[in-house]
Design a protein around this motif. Sequence first.
Motif, PDB file in Angstrom:
ATOM      1  N   SER A   1      15.752  -2.942  17.349  1.00 23.00           N
ATOM      2  CA  SER A   1      14.489  -2.249  17.609  1.00 23.00           C
ATOM      3  C   SER A   1      13.993  -1.585  16.328  1.00 23.00           C
ATOM      4  O   SER A   1      14.758  -1.410  15.368  1.00 23.00           O
ATOM      5  CB  SER A   1      14.667  -1.202  18.712  1.00 23.00           C
ATOM      6  OG  SER A   1      15.451  -0.145  18.226  1.00 23.00           O
ATOM      7  N   ILE A   2      12.710  -1.223  16.354  1.00 23.04           N
ATOM      8  CA  ILE A   2      12.111  -0.668  15.134  1.00 23.04           C
ATOM      9  C   ILE A   2      10.908   0.192  15.504  1.00 23.04           C
ATOM     10  O   ILE A   2      10.265  -0.036  16.541  1.00 23.04           O
ATOM     11  CB  ILE A   2      11.692  -1.826  14.187  1.00 23.04           C
ATOM     12  CG1 ILE A   2      11.412  -1.324  12.791  1.00 23.04           C
ATOM     13  CG2 ILE A   2      10.482  -2.586  14.718  1.00 23.04           C
ATOM     14  CD1 ILE A   2      11.366  -2.448  11.757  1.00 23.04           C
ATOM     15  N   LYS A   3      10.628   1.189  14.649  1.00 22.47           N
ATOM     16  CA  LYS A   3       9.419   2.007  14.815  1.00 22.47           C
ATOM     17  C   LYS A   3       8.634   1.910  13.509  1.00 22.47           C
ATOM     18  O   LYS A   3       9.208   2.120  12.427  1.00 22.47           O
ATOM     19  CB  LYS A   3       9.829   3.458  15.087  1.00 22.47           C
ATOM     20  CG  LYS A   3       8.682   4.370  15.412  1.00 22.47           C
ATOM     21  CD  LYS A   3       9.227   5.750  15.777  1.00 22.47           C
ATOM     22  CE  LYS A   3       8.130   6.662  16.246  1.00 22.47           C
ATOM     23  NZ  LYS A   3       8.612   8.013  16.516  1.00 22.47           N
ATOM     24  N   VAL A   4       7.363   1.595  13.621  1.00 21.11           N
ATOM     25  CA  VAL A   4       6.551   1.364  12.418  1.00 21.11           C
ATOM     26  C   VAL A   4       5.266   2.183  12.471  1.00 21.11           C
ATOM     27  O   VAL A   4       4.643   2.305  13.529  1.00 21.11           O
ATOM     28  CB  VAL A   4       6.203  -0.148  12.305  1.00 21.11           C
ATOM     29  CG1 VAL A   4       5.086  -0.394  11.292  1.00 21.11           C
ATOM     30  CG2 VAL A   4       7.437  -0.963  11.924  1.00 21.11           C
ATOM     31  N   PHE A   5       4.871   2.713  11.314  1.00 26.62           N
ATOM     32  CA  PHE A   5       3.568   3.369  11.154  1.00 26.62           C
ATOM     33  C   PHE A   5       2.669   2.445  10.343  1.00 26.62           C
ATOM     34  O   PHE A   5       3.107   1.888   9.336  1.00 26.62           O
ATOM     35  CB  PHE A   5       3.744   4.702  10.388  1.00 26.62           C
ATOM     36  CG  PHE A   5       2.451   5.285   9.871  1.00 26.62           C
ATOM     37  CD1 PHE A   5       1.694   6.139  10.658  1.00 26.62           C
ATOM     38  CD2 PHE A   5       1.994   4.967   8.589  1.00 26.62           C
ATOM     39  CE1 PHE A   5       0.496   6.670  10.182  1.00 26.62           C
ATOM     40  CE2 PHE A   5       0.794   5.491   8.109  1.00 26.62           C
ATOM     41  CZ  PHE A   5       0.047   6.349   8.910  1.00 26.62           C
ATOM     42  N   ALA A   6       1.422   2.283  10.771  1.00 27.28           N
ATOM     43  CA  ALA A   6       0.451   1.553   9.937  1.00 27.28           C
ATOM     44  C   ALA A   6      -0.785   2.421   9.749  1.00 27.28           C
ATOM     45  O   ALA A   6      -1.213   3.130  10.665  1.00 27.28           O
ATOM     46  CB  ALA A   6       0.079   0.218  10.562  1.00 27.28           C
ATOM     47  N   PRO A   7      -1.351   2.373   8.540  1.00 31.36           N
ATOM     48  CA  PRO A   7      -2.398   3.330   8.181  1.00 31.36           C
ATOM     49  C   PRO A   7      -3.813   2.959   8.628  1.00 31.36           C
ATOM     50  O   PRO A   7      -4.137   1.781   8.803  1.00 31.36           O
ATOM     51  CB  PRO A   7      -2.345   3.325   6.644  1.00 31.36           C
ATOM     52  CG  PRO A   7      -1.885   1.951   6.283  1.00 31.36           C
ATOM     53  CD  PRO A   7      -0.958   1.519   7.400  1.00 31.36           C
ATOM     54  N   ALA A   8      -4.638   3.977   8.730  1.00 30.99           N
ATOM     55  CA  ALA A   8      -6.081   3.802   8.881  1.00 30.99           C
ATOM     56  C   ALA A   8      -6.640   3.261   7.570  1.00 30.99           C
ATOM     57  O   ALA A   8      -5.978   3.328   6.522  1.00 30.99           O
ATOM     58  CB  ALA A   8      -6.728   5.149   9.198  1.00 30.99           C
ATOM     59  N   THR A   9      -7.843   2.741   7.652  1.00 23.33           N
ATOM     60  CA  THR A   9      -8.465   2.156   6.470  1.00 23.33           C
ATOM     61  C   THR A   9      -9.946   2.521   6.407  1.00 23.33           C
ATOM     62  O   THR A   9     -10.571   2.773   7.442  1.00 23.33           O
ATOM     63  CB  THR A   9      -8.353   0.617   6.513  1.00 23.33           C
ATOM     64  OG1 THR A   9      -8.574   0.179   7.847  1.00 23.33           O
ATOM     65  CG2 THR A   9      -6.984   0.147   6.055  1.00 23.33           C
ATOM     66  N   VAL A  10     -10.461   2.521   5.195  1.00 26.62           N
ATOM     67  CA  VAL A  10     -11.903   2.688   4.989  1.00 26.62           C
ATOM     68  C   VAL A  10     -12.426   1.319   4.549  1.00 26.62           C
ATOM     69  O   VAL A  10     -12.168   0.885   3.424  1.00 26.62           O
ATOM     70  CB  VAL A  10     -12.181   3.764   3.915  1.00 26.62           C
ATOM     71  CG1 VAL A  10     -13.669   3.796   3.561  1.00 26.62           C
ATOM     72  CG2 VAL A  10     -11.725   5.140   4.403  1.00 26.62           C
ATOM     73  N   ALA A  11     -13.097   0.634   5.461  1.00 29.57           N
ATOM     74  CA  ALA A  11     -13.613  -0.694   5.138  1.00 29.57           C
ATOM     75  C   ALA A  11     -14.998  -0.574   4.521  1.00 29.57           C
ATOM     76  O   ALA A  11     -15.683   0.438   4.669  1.00 29.57           O
ATOM     77  CB  ALA A  11     -13.677  -1.555   6.395  1.00 29.57           C
ATOM     78  N   ASN A  12     -15.382  -1.600   3.814  1.00 24.87           N
ATOM     79  CA  ASN A  12     -16.678  -1.759   3.123  1.00 24.87           C
ATOM     80  C   ASN A  12     -16.743  -0.996   1.791  1.00 24.87           C
ATOM     81  O   ASN A  12     -17.361  -1.454   0.857  1.00 24.87           O
ATOM     82  CB  ASN A  12     -17.882  -1.342   3.984  1.00 24.87           C
ATOM     83  CG  ASN A  12     -17.963  -2.126   5.291  1.00 24.87           C
ATOM     84  OD1 ASN A  12     -17.471  -3.245   5.389  1.00 24.87           O
ATOM     85  ND2 ASN A  12     -18.561  -1.530   6.307  1.00 24.87           N
ATOM     86  N   VAL A  13     -16.109   0.204   1.760  1.00 25.54           N
ATOM     87  CA  VAL A  13     -16.225   1.085   0.581  1.00 25.54           C
ATOM     88  C   VAL A  13     -17.705   1.148   0.130  1.00 25.54           C
ATOM     89  O   VAL A  13     -18.039   0.991  -1.040  1.00 25.54           O
ATOM     90  CB  VAL A  13     -15.285   0.665  -0.567  1.00 25.54           C
ATOM     91  CG1 VAL A  13     -15.056   1.834  -1.518  1.00 25.54           C
ATOM     92  CG2 VAL A  13     -13.924   0.191  -0.037  1.00 25.54           C
ATOM     93  N   VAL A  14     -18.540   1.322   1.106  1.00 24.43           N
ATOM     94  CA  VAL A  14     -20.003   1.482   0.991  1.00 24.43           C
ATOM     95  C   VAL A  14     -20.724   0.148   0.727  1.00 24.43           C
ATOM     96  O   VAL A  14     -21.438  -0.339   1.582  1.00 24.43           O
ATOM     97  CB  VAL A  14     -20.410   2.566  -0.038  1.00 24.43           C
ATOM     98  CG1 VAL A  14     -21.926   2.758  -0.041  1.00 24.43           C
ATOM     99  CG2 VAL A  14     -19.731   3.895   0.301  1.00 24.43           C
ATOM    100  N   CYS A  15     -20.530  -0.454  -0.462  1.00 27.07           N
ATOM    101  CA  CYS A  15     -21.370  -1.628  -0.772  1.00 27.07           C
ATOM    102  C   CYS A  15     -20.701  -2.961  -0.437  1.00 27.07           C
ATOM    103  O   CYS A  15     -21.364  -3.987  -0.373  1.00 27.07           O
ATOM    104  CB  CYS A  15     -21.772  -1.602  -2.247  1.00 27.07           C
ATOM    105  SG  CYS A  15     -20.367  -1.397  -3.341  1.00 27.07           S
TER     106      CYS A  15
END
Length: 310
Positions: free
Chosen positions: A4-18
């Motif tokens: 078994s395993i426990k994993v964290f995955a991060p939020a992201t900021v897509a597009n970076v505006v342009c």
Amino acid sequence: MKESIKVFAPATVANVVCGFDVLGFAVNEPGDEVVMRFTDQPGVKLINITGDDGRLPLDPAKNTVSASVQHYLDHIGRPDIGVEISLHKKMPIGSGLGSSSASTVAGLFAINQLMDNILTTKELVPFAMKGEELACGYGHADNVAPALMGGFVLVRSYEPLDLIALPTPNGLYAGIVYPEVDVPTKDAREMIKSKVPLKDAVVQWGNVAGIVAGLYSNDVELIGRSMKDVLIEPVRSILIPDFYLLREFAMDNGALGFGISGSGPSVFALAKDFETAKQITAVQQEHLKKLNIKSNAYVSAVNAVGPRVL
Ligand code: HSE
């Protein structure tokens, strides 16, 4: 083989505006957690979801985490494997911070770890894109690629998929504010025009190239002045309360640049240090409070590593 395993995955900021659909970066917080364990019964079961207020489907074929894990197992020729998944949402849904992407990526990273990393991280991206397709109708990669690979990622091409890991400059902090208004990605995509005037395209690709050049040369001022979007932001900004005032607050308080995170409603500013990023979010939250809009803020360095085993 681990059981078994426990994993964290991060939020992201897509597009970076342009860089609509082609640029994104991962942050240290927020993110989602997945606990996964092998079972004797073949198939993928979603046994528990917390933190979603009952909004996400428990049906394994409809949930992006279980559906993409099943897809992975089928692809590697191991449909005989059985796993149970618990998903712990630690970030808001429909926030423009890659919420479905963080869950899907945590699930895929977890199963690949349990299967002794049969696939490389980059090879997991197409499975995560399928998850995005299930979540919002379009399999874009600008959330899932940075969530998996960490740092800034450029989607140079979709067909064939060509992902470029970009350098992460020193001293770059994101101050994110999530105003609690509902903006489903599907709707925010449907409102965009499918044709663009050439003169706007010229501005846009100059700015995308400017961000990439700034990342390679560690020139945070260049990154900041390239954070301009003449195509998507003018349309989507109406979904965000007082968007242009929030920009003014950001720039007046030392932001390098400011814009919509993904499809919104979250907004983000990049700043040279943690304190500046924090100050920007505080001023913006204060304003949203006056409008009687609840909000959350996250201040984070760019996450260079992607998912991690907890
Ligand atoms: N590039 C996508 C969009 C990201 O802007 O619709 C969605 O979070």
